[in-house]
Design a protein around this motif. Structure first.
Motif, PDB file in Angstrom:
ATOM      1  N   ARG A  20      -5.742  -3.993   0.228  1.00 18.67           N
ATOM      2  CA  ARG A  20      -4.760  -3.828   1.586  1.00 18.67           C
ATOM      3  C   ARG A  20      -3.683  -3.276   1.472  1.00 18.67           C
ATOM      4  O   ARG A  20      -3.412  -2.237   2.145  1.00 18.67           O
ATOM      5  CB  ARG A  20      -5.193  -5.163   2.303  1.00 18.67           C
ATOM      6  CG  ARG A  20      -4.506  -5.123   3.568  1.00 18.67           C
ATOM      7  CD  ARG A  20      -3.869  -6.531   3.932  1.00 18.67           C
ATOM      8  NE  ARG A  20      -5.161  -7.098   4.594  1.00 18.67           N
ATOM      9  CZ  ARG A  20      -4.888  -7.045   5.632  1.00 18.67           C
ATOM     10  NH1 ARG A  20      -3.954  -8.372   5.507  1.00 18.67           N
ATOM     11  NH2 ARG A  20      -5.941  -8.573   6.642  1.00 18.67           N
ATOM     12  N   GLN A  21      -2.940  -3.428   0.212  1.00 20.26           N
ATOM     13  CA  GLN A  21      -1.667  -3.212  -0.013  1.00 20.26           C
ATOM     14  C   GLN A  21      -1.955  -1.670  -0.050  1.00 20.26           C
ATOM     15  O   GLN A  21      -0.592  -1.068  -0.684  1.00 20.26           O
ATOM     16  CB  GLN A  21      -1.024  -3.782  -1.015  1.00 20.26           C
ATOM     17  CG  GLN A  21      -0.568  -5.035  -0.583  1.00 20.26           C
ATOM     18  CD  GLN A  21       0.039  -6.214  -1.290  1.00 20.26           C
ATOM     19  OE1 GLN A  21       0.197  -5.609  -2.939  1.00 20.26           O
ATOM     20  NE2 GLN A  21       0.564  -6.756  -0.683  1.00 20.26           N
ATOM     21  N   ASN A  26      -0.140  -0.064   4.918  1.00 19.36           N
ATOM     22  CA  ASN A  26       0.808  -1.826   4.888  1.00 19.36           C
ATOM     23  C   ASN A  26       1.644  -1.046   3.468  1.00 19.36           C
ATOM     24  O   ASN A  26       2.256  -1.792   3.053  1.00 19.36           O
ATOM     25  CB  ASN A  26      -0.394  -2.211   3.598  1.00 19.36           C
ATOM     26  CG  ASN A  26      -1.576  -2.668   4.800  1.00 19.36           C
ATOM     27  OD1 ASN A  26      -0.583  -3.203   6.145  1.00 19.36           O
ATOM     28  ND2 ASN A  26      -2.766  -2.849   4.835  1.00 19.36           N
ATOM     29  N   SER A  27       2.279   0.064   4.214  1.00 27.74           N
ATOM     30  CA  SER A  27       3.531   0.649   2.853  1.00 27.74           C
ATOM     31  C   SER A  27       4.297   1.321   3.658  1.00 27.74           C
ATOM     32  O   SER A  27       4.338   1.412   4.895  1.00 27.74           O
ATOM     33  CB  SER A  27       2.489   1.579   1.568  1.00 27.74           C
ATOM     34  OG  SER A  27       2.429   2.776   2.308  1.00 27.74           O
ATOM     35  N   PRO A  37       4.766  -2.205  -0.979  1.00 27.52           N
ATOM     36  CA  PRO A  37       4.008  -3.167   0.179  1.00 27.52           C
ATOM     37  C   PRO A  37       4.947  -3.568   0.891  1.00 27.52           C
ATOM     38  O   PRO A  37       5.944  -3.950   0.773  1.00 27.52           O
ATOM     39  CB  PRO A  37       3.623  -3.654  -1.116  1.00 27.52           C
ATOM     40  CG  PRO A  37       3.352  -3.337  -2.337  1.00 27.52           C
ATOM     41  CD  PRO A  37       4.609  -2.215  -2.741  1.00 27.52           C
TER      42      PRO A  37
END
Length: 141
Positions: A20-21, A26-27, A37
């Motif tokens: 996910r990161q 997500n960043s 992240p």
């Protein structure tokens, strides 16, 4: 130094968090560290300065504290609906910790260093499936 602890919502394993990161959603770009992240939250920590002195965000996945990431920056943001929010920008390095059971809670909590789980060494990292690791942890093994 002070740490935070937060549940990871919608993720069932550490491997899923890692994947996910990697997604751009997500960043965030940081001027000193590049793409980092990020974790979104509503409240800004009153003790942000203590956290930024080397603190980490400990992550609870499937009822267990499983890892931590250093908090490199804390920023405010304006959400699309106009409300204020907070971003925790984290080190990309995920450090596994001794699993510890924890009941669900909302938001985040402060975690004093003396109460934080210890980091695992490479030889201590278990290859057990997460559900077995959780059962063993709950049994105190």
């Amino acid at each position: 130094m002070l740490n935070l602890i937060k549940l990871v919502v919608g993720v069932s394993s550490l491997e899923e968090l890692i994947e996910r990161q990697k997604k751009p959603l997500n960043s965030r770009l940081h001027p000193e560290h590049g793409a980092l992240p990020v974790v979104h939250t509503r409240s800004y920590p009153r003790r942000a300065a203590d956290i930024l002195e080397g603190g980490s965000l400990y992550r609870v996945i499937s009822g267990l504290i499983q890892c931590r990431q250093r908090v490199l920056d804390i920023q405010t943001e304006t959400r699309p609906d106009g409300t204020q929010g907070t971003l925790f920008l984290l080190s990309p390095e995920i450090i596994r910790v001794e699993p510890r059971a924890l009941r669900p809670f909302q938001g985040w909590r402060y975690l004093e260093s003396k109460d934080a789980p210890k980091d695992l060494t490479a030889s201590q990292i278990s290859n057990l499936p997460p559900h077995l690791q959780k059962e063993l942890t709950l049994l105190g093994l």
